[in-house]
Scaffold this motif. Structure first.
Motif, short mmCIF file in Angstrom:
data_model
loop_
_atom_site.label_atom_id
_atom_site.label_comp_id
_atom_site.label_asym_id
_atom_site.label_seq_id
_atom_site.Cartn_x
_atom_site.Cartn_y
_atom_site.Cartn_z
N VAL A 93 0.89 -1.25 -0.03
CA VAL A 93 0.07 -0.09 -0.01
C VAL A 93 0.81 1.38 0.00
O VAL A 93 0.57 2.18 -0.55
CB VAL A 93 -1.04 -0.03 1.37
N GLY A 94 2.09 1.23 0.82
CA GLY A 94 3.03 2.45 0.76
C GLY A 94 3.48 2.76 -0.52
O GLY A 94 3.81 3.84 -0.84
N TRP A 95 3.50 1.91 -1.63
CA TRP A 95 4.31 2.01 -2.87
C TRP A 95 3.18 2.68 -3.70
O TRP A 95 3.46 2.86 -4.82
CB TRP A 95 4.60 0.64 -3.24
N LEU A 96 1.85 2.48 -3.48
CA LEU A 96 0.84 2.63 -4.60
C LEU A 96 0.84 4.23 -4.82
O LEU A 96 0.90 4.36 -6.12
CB LEU A 96 -0.53 2.60 -3.76
N PRO A 97 1.13 5.35 -3.86
CA PRO A 97 1.02 6.60 -4.60
C PRO A 97 2.34 6.85 -5.32
O PRO A 97 2.17 7.53 -6.50
CB PRO A 97 1.42 7.31 -3.10
N ILE A 98 3.51 6.13 -4.99
CA ILE A 98 4.66 6.47 -5.80
C ILE A 98 4.52 5.89 -7.04
O ILE A 98 4.96 6.67 -8.26
CB ILE A 98 5.93 5.75 -4.97
N VAL A 99 3.97 4.61 -7.15
CA VAL A 99 4.11 3.84 -8.35
C VAL A 99 3.17 4.65 -9.32
O VAL A 99 3.05 4.76 -10.88
CB VAL A 99 3.62 2.40 -8.26
N TRP B 173 4.84 7.67 -10.69
CA TRP B 173 5.99 7.55 -11.87
C TRP B 173 5.19 6.88 -13.10
O TRP B 173 5.86 6.99 -14.15
CB TRP B 173 6.71 6.15 -10.98
N MET B 174 4.24 5.89 -13.01
CA MET B 174 3.61 5.13 -13.99
C MET B 174 2.26 5.39 -14.46
O MET B 174 1.98 4.93 -15.56
CB MET B 174 3.94 3.72 -13.71
N GLY B 175 1.61 6.42 -13.59
CA GLY B 175 0.31 6.88 -14.23
C GLY B 175 -0.65 5.69 -13.67
O GLY B 175 -0.35 5.01 -12.65
N ILE B 176 -1.97 5.85 -14.15
CA ILE B 176 -3.03 4.96 -13.67
C ILE B 176 -3.17 4.02 -14.81
O ILE B 176 -4.23 3.10 -14.52
CB ILE B 176 -4.16 5.88 -13.39
N LYS C 259 -0.35 -1.21 -12.07
CA LYS C 259 -1.06 -2.14 -11.14
C LYS C 259 -0.41 -3.30 -11.18
O LYS C 259 -0.10 -3.92 -10.02
CB LYS C 259 -2.65 -2.39 -11.85
N VAL C 260 0.39 -3.69 -12.40
CA VAL C 260 1.31 -4.97 -12.45
C VAL C 260 2.55 -4.73 -11.48
O VAL C 260 2.80 -5.48 -10.94
CB VAL C 260 1.58 -5.40 -13.64
N ALA C 261 2.92 -3.40 -11.64
CA ALA C 261 4.19 -3.07 -10.66
C ALA C 261 4.09 -3.25 -9.28
O ALA C 261 4.67 -3.79 -8.49
CB ALA C 261 4.56 -1.72 -11.01
N VAL C 262 2.80 -2.85 -8.65
CA VAL C 262 2.58 -3.29 -7.28
C VAL C 262 2.49 -4.78 -6.94
O VAL C 262 3.03 -4.85 -5.99
CB VAL C 262 1.31 -2.33 -6.98
N ILE C 263 1.68 -5.24 -7.91
CA ILE C 263 1.73 -6.59 -7.73
C ILE C 263 2.97 -7.29 -7.70
O ILE C 263 3.32 -8.31 -6.89
CB ILE C 263 0.82 -7.41 -8.68
N THR C 264 3.80 -7.05 -8.72
CA THR C 264 5.11 -7.55 -8.76
C THR C 264 5.98 -7.11 -7.32
O THR C 264 6.69 -7.98 -6.93
CB THR C 264 6.08 -6.80 -9.73
N ILE C 265 5.83 -6.08 -6.94
CA ILE C 265 6.41 -5.71 -5.68
C ILE C 265 6.09 -6.50 -4.35
O ILE C 265 6.98 -7.18 -3.66
CB ILE C 265 6.45 -4.24 -5.06
N GLY D 137 -2.31 -8.36 -3.28
CA GLY D 137 -2.06 -6.96 -3.65
C GLY D 137 -2.86 -6.74 -4.99
O GLY D 137 -2.85 -5.31 -5.24
N VAL D 138 -3.50 -7.54 -5.71
CA VAL D 138 -4.45 -6.84 -6.90
C VAL D 138 -5.35 -6.15 -6.32
O VAL D 138 -5.90 -5.26 -6.95
CB VAL D 138 -4.78 -8.15 -7.71
N VAL D 139 -5.89 -6.36 -5.13
CA VAL D 139 -7.18 -5.46 -4.52
C VAL D 139 -6.41 -4.05 -4.50
O VAL D 139 -7.12 -3.16 -4.83
CB VAL D 139 -7.50 -6.28 -3.12
N SER D 140 -5.32 -3.90 -3.62
CA SER D 140 -4.78 -2.53 -3.47
C SER D 140 -4.46 -2.04 -4.71
O SER D 140 -4.63 -0.99 -4.84
CB SER D 140 -3.48 -2.72 -2.59
N ALA D 141 -4.01 -2.91 -5.47
CA ALA D 141 -3.65 -1.91 -6.83
C ALA D 141 -4.88 -1.64 -7.66
O ALA D 141 -4.65 -1.08 -8.36
CB ALA D 141 -2.67 -3.01 -7.86
#
Length: 268
Positions: free
Chosen positions: A121-127, A130-133, A138-144, A206-210
């Motif tokens: 969840v902490g990575w969500l705003p940063i990602v 960096w990468m838009g919506i 979404k894939v990046a957050v799941i990857t992390i 993580g897909v839920v958060s993403a």
């Protein structure tokens, strides 16, 4: 319930697939649903706080009939598989490199130590910045979320290889590649597979958060949309989907893991 107890619980279900064990698994949820329905019928529960199971089922049937549920589920599953695949590859590579080369481990240990405690969840705003919506964020957050379990278990598994195996390989004058592929990786495979299993579970969660931020489809989007329009029945569909699918996937992956490592499971 910690991870070892959960593993034991799932393995017990898999290994003792009989009437008694199945009743112990199935009956408590059925009784809970029955009490839940009764409490809703007599007015103990407000439908705006916790709708009755029958209402949730009616909403599910409606979503299933118009194929909305299937579409959202498949979209979420595709995102999970993409993020999981990328996370496993990066986690395995970095875990192996840091475990084998002490210089790389020393150079990156502080960086990984700082980044590791940060939740998905902490990575969500940063990602998102960096990468838009788009789909990539979404894939990046799941990857992390998947990466850390694979990385840590891979590194710990390799570091925990019995030194006697390495000494035998040295005596037999095996090369570094042969030692890695024939000795180190097979010996650390139980830990690596555990990391992959946990990584898959983290990817599914993580897909839920993403999807709850900046998405227009998926199970996470369905939960966020239901929250905005105060539809608790739809929210419960999304939450139950995450929980039930996650539980079933864990059971299946444990069964596969134990079959691959039958020799390892028999020792437990």
């Amino acid at each position: 319930m910690n991870e070892s107890k959960i593993d034991h619980f799932y393995r017990k279900i898999i290994s003792r697939f009989n009437l008694k064990s199945m009743l112990l698994v199935v009956v408590p949820p059925i009784l809970l649903i029955m009490f839940w329905q009764y409490a809703a019928d007599v007015g103990w529960l407000s439908p705006h706080i916790l709708p009755a199971p029958s209402k949730i089922w009616d909403a599910f049937v409606s979503f299933w009939t118009d194929h909305t549920y299937q579409d959202y589920f498949l979209i979420s599953a595709q995102r999970v598989l993409k993020g999981f695949a990328i996370g496993v590859v990066i986690g395995l590579f970095l875990g192996i490199v840091m475990a084998i080369f002490s210089a790389v481990n020393s150079a990156l240990s502080v960086i990984t130590g700082i980044l590791r405690p940060i939740p998905m969840v902490g990575w969500l705003p940063i990602v998102l910045i960096w990468m838009g919506i788009g789909e990539n964020s979404k894939v990046a957050v799941i990857t992390i979320g998947c990466f850390w379990s694979v990385f840590i278990n891979t590194m710990d598994g390799i570091k925990g290889v019995n030194n006697q195996y390495l000494e035998v390989a040295k005596i037999l004058e095996k090369g570094q590649i042969t030692t890695l592929t024939k000795v180190i990786l097979p010996a650390s495979l139980p830990s690596i597979l555990t990391g992959i299993r946990l990584g898959f579970a983290n990817a599914w969660r993580g897909v839920v958060s993403a999807e709850m931020l900046g998405a227009a489809s998926g199970i996470g989007y369905m939960i966020a949309y239901a929250r905005n329009i105060s539809r608790m029945d739809i929210m419960m569909i999304g939450l139950l989907t995450i929980g039930i699918v996650g539980c079933l996937l864990d059971i299946v992956v444990i069964a596969i893991q134990d079959r691959i490592l039958k020799w390892y499971s028999n020792k437990r």
